[in-house]
Design an enzyme around this catalytic site. Structure first.
Site, PDB file in Angstrom:
ATOM      1  N   LYS A 130       5.126   9.326   8.627  1.00  0.00           N
ATOM      2  CA  LYS A 130       4.763   8.920  10.139  1.00  0.00           C
ATOM      3  C   LYS A 130       5.668   9.301  10.913  1.00  0.00           C
ATOM      4  O   LYS A 130       5.791  10.474  11.602  1.00  0.00           O
ATOM      5  CB  LYS A 130       4.701   7.473  10.124  1.00  0.00           C
ATOM      6  CG  LYS A 130       3.579   6.795   9.121  1.00  0.00           C
ATOM      7  CD  LYS A 130       3.217   5.484   9.267  1.00  0.00           C
ATOM      8  CE  LYS A 130       2.266   4.795   8.098  1.00  0.00           C
ATOM      9  NZ  LYS A 130       0.989   4.949   8.628  1.00  0.00           N
ATOM     10  N   ASP A 146       9.409   2.909  -0.573  1.00  0.00           N
ATOM     11  CA  ASP A 146       8.260   3.501   0.209  1.00  0.00           C
ATOM     12  C   ASP A 146       8.860   3.491   1.691  1.00  0.00           C
ATOM     13  O   ASP A 146       8.346   2.182   2.189  1.00  0.00           O
ATOM     14  CB  ASP A 146       7.044   3.022  -0.154  1.00  0.00           C
ATOM     15  CG  ASP A 146       6.021   3.721   0.569  1.00  0.00           C
ATOM     16  OD1 ASP A 146       6.285   4.381   1.632  1.00  0.00           O
ATOM     17  OD2 ASP A 146       4.706   3.421   0.296  1.00  0.00           O
ATOM     18  N   TYR A 174       0.917  -1.262   0.097  1.00  0.00           N
ATOM     19  CA  TYR A 174       0.088  -0.224  -0.103  1.00  0.00           C
ATOM     20  C   TYR A 174       0.905   1.106   0.069  1.00  0.00           C
ATOM     21  O   TYR A 174       1.891   1.258   0.741  1.00  0.00           O
ATOM     22  CB  TYR A 174      -0.930   0.009   1.332  1.00  0.00           C
ATOM     23  CG  TYR A 174      -1.615   1.204   1.382  1.00  0.00           C
ATOM     24  CD1 TYR A 174      -2.771   1.396   0.603  1.00  0.00           C
ATOM     25  CD2 TYR A 174      -1.425   2.320   2.193  1.00  0.00           C
ATOM     26  CE1 TYR A 174      -3.590   2.640   0.733  1.00  0.00           C
ATOM     27  CE2 TYR A 174      -2.244   3.298   2.529  1.00  0.00           C
ATOM     28  CZ  TYR A 174      -3.206   3.379   1.622  1.00  0.00           C
ATOM     29  OH  TYR A 174      -4.111   4.481   2.030  1.00  0.00           O
TER      30      TYR A 174
HETATM   31  N1  HOZ Z   1      -3.873   2.749   6.202  1.00  0.00           N
HETATM   32  C1  HOZ Z   1      -3.223   3.127   7.333  1.00  0.00           C
HETATM   33  C2  HOZ Z   1      -2.544   2.234   8.135  1.00  0.00           C
HETATM   34  N2  HOZ Z   1      -1.629   1.254   7.090  1.00  0.00           N
HETATM   35  C3  HOZ Z   1      -4.154   3.440   8.290  1.00  0.00           C
HETATM   36  C4  HOZ Z   1      -4.375   4.751   8.661  1.00  0.00           C
HETATM   37  C5  HOZ Z   1      -5.524   5.346   9.768  1.00  0.00           C
HETATM   38  O1  HOZ Z   1      -6.626   4.549   9.719  1.00  0.00           O
HETATM   39  O2  HOZ Z   1      -5.036   6.245  10.419  1.00  0.00           O
END
Ligand code: HOZ
Length: 428
Positions: free
Chosen positions: A265, A237, A142
């Site tokens: 992050k 990434d 992702y």
């Molecule tokens: N897609 C995010 C974790 N891989 C989640 C983000 C969120 O819900 O804050």
């Protein structure tokens, strides 16, 4: 004040699914999402007043623990000077310098406001630099929610069993070639067939969005060779892995130098910051130096940058990652031992400060293998832990995170609670 259930009912009236990011809705695990009121160190407190040991860490950013005094102090000082100027500041230069000093593959870096923006911009840059349209990604990785990356993607799409998003025109998706992670033969075939079309290969160098998957050393070595040989850019990434799996992210662990890296992050320490950077000759194609456009009103926002700087200063202290890695290793060893006692098919592994748990025999190395885990058992385990005051990601397909604030006692408590949870799900 409303409790979790009241808040969820209220939220669903005005917010789709009651959440601002899909996995938070608890739809795959069932039940009511927890609405958090506060966090300190390794702990979170929800709207029912219940405390949890947190292993989500805001999905990665909370690497020094929630509300770390140095980070809060930096944010408060920056906020008092003004929230946003839409103009350059010294702090953002300092963050760019620090990122380039900490990650040797970064010769230049551009700050943005999210990981999605970072990957979307890196892809555009790779296309602009190479003059090619196709990108290669791997099933279950992702890279945020830009159109061309929402093809066979992990995280929320995988959690809800719909790995390719609606609303992405086929004309866009056809430029995204999707391969199996860790499959060298497929990679070689694809380059043999389409090398002159491939602008970039993007990967999570340790995957954290289809649970945790590690690359084989041969796979990433071959990937680097093929990209160099054919003039395709290799994009690491590291939004999740950056400063999380080691002091130089996954690229430091593997000894691979990518052409571009995306970050997020940890570098915002809980505030919205992303970045993309890498080779100077490539980065010089970004506006205003070059023809590839990228911009943002809140890019380099001074309050967000202050949180990132304060966090990275702590993360850069000697021994930080050794301690973080030991915490995660103690956790996964304890969980595996507890599952063995209960005779439950379960494995766990960690890389630096991130970990994966799997209800299956053997560690998975691909999307297909992850899909063989027992999701129903995960869901019951998730709730058994939640009831006992441990907050895990509400999805079988997300990695977990530890922070520097998780003490040996936190880990011991978690393992003891997991022992009870495994026994409970075995009976149930
Ligand atoms: N897609 C995010 C974790 N891989 C989640 C983000 C969120 O819900 O804050």
């Amino acid at each position: 004040m409303n409790n979790n259930e009241q808040l969820f009912a209220r939220a669903q009236k005005t917010i789709p699914g009651g959440v601002n990011s899909p996995v938070r809705a608890f739809r795959s695990v069932g039940g009511t999402p927890r609405f958090f009121v506060s966090g300190a160190g390794s702990r979170l407190v929800d709207a029912d007043g219940k405390e949890y040991i947190d292993f989500v860490g805001s999905w990665g950013p909370a690497i020094v623990g929630h509300a770390h005094p140095a980070v809060i102090d930096a944010v408060q000082r920056a906020a008092a000077q003004g929230l946003s100027f839409g103009a350059p500041t010294e702090a953002e230069v300092e963050l760019a310098e620090l990122l380039c000093a900490m990650l040797p593959s970064l010769e230049m870096v551009r700050l943005v406001s999210s990981g999605t923006e970072a990957t979307m911009s890196a892809i555009r840059l790779a296309r602009g630099f190479t003059g090619r349209d196709a990108i290669v990604k791997f099933e279950g990785c992702y890279h945020g929610h830009a159109d061309s990356l929402l093809v066979k993607a992990g995280s929320g799409l995988l959690t809800f069993g719909n790995p390719s998003s609606g609303g992405v025109p086929e004309d866009f998706a056809k430029h995204t070639l999707v391969l199996d992670y860790n499959d060298i033969g497929q990679l070689e075939d694809t380059f043999a067939r389409a090398a002159d079309r491939i602008a970039a290969v993007i990967l999570e160098p340790v995957v954290g969005n289809m649970n945790l998957i590690q690359p084989s050393p041969a796979f990433i070595r071959r990937l680097r060779e093929l990209c160099s040989q054919h003039g395709s850019l290799l994009i690491y990434d590291e939004v999740m892995t950056g400063f999380r799996v080691g002091p130089q992210g996954a690229q430091g662990l593997h000894g691979i130098t990518p052409d571009l890296t995306t970050l997020g992050k940890v570098i915002g320490g809980g505030m919205p910051v992303g970045a993309f950077g890498g080779r100077r000759d490539v980065m010089q194609h970004i506006a205003p130096l070059g023809p590839v456009y990228q911009a943002g009103t809140l890019s380099g926002n001074p309050v967000a940058v202050a949180a990132g700087l304060a966090t990275l200063k702590i993360v850069g202290e000697p021994g930080f990652h050794d301690r973080l890695g030991q915490t995660a290793a103690r956790l996964v060893d304890g969980l595996e031992a507890a599952a063995r006692e209960a005779e439950i098919a379960f494995r766990a592994q960690s890389v630096g400060g991130m970990f994966g748990i799997y209800f299956r025999d053997g560690l998975p190395a691909s999307y297909a293998e992850v899909m063989q885990s027992d999701r129903e058992r995960f869901n019951r385990f998730f709730h058994a832990m939640l009831d006992r005051g441990v907050y895990l990601a509400p999805s079988a397909f997300e990695a977990g995170f530890v922070s520097a604030a998780h003490s040996p006692a936190d880990i011991e408590t978690t393992v003891a609670l997991a022992r009870e949870a495994f026994a409970a799900i075995r009976q149930g």
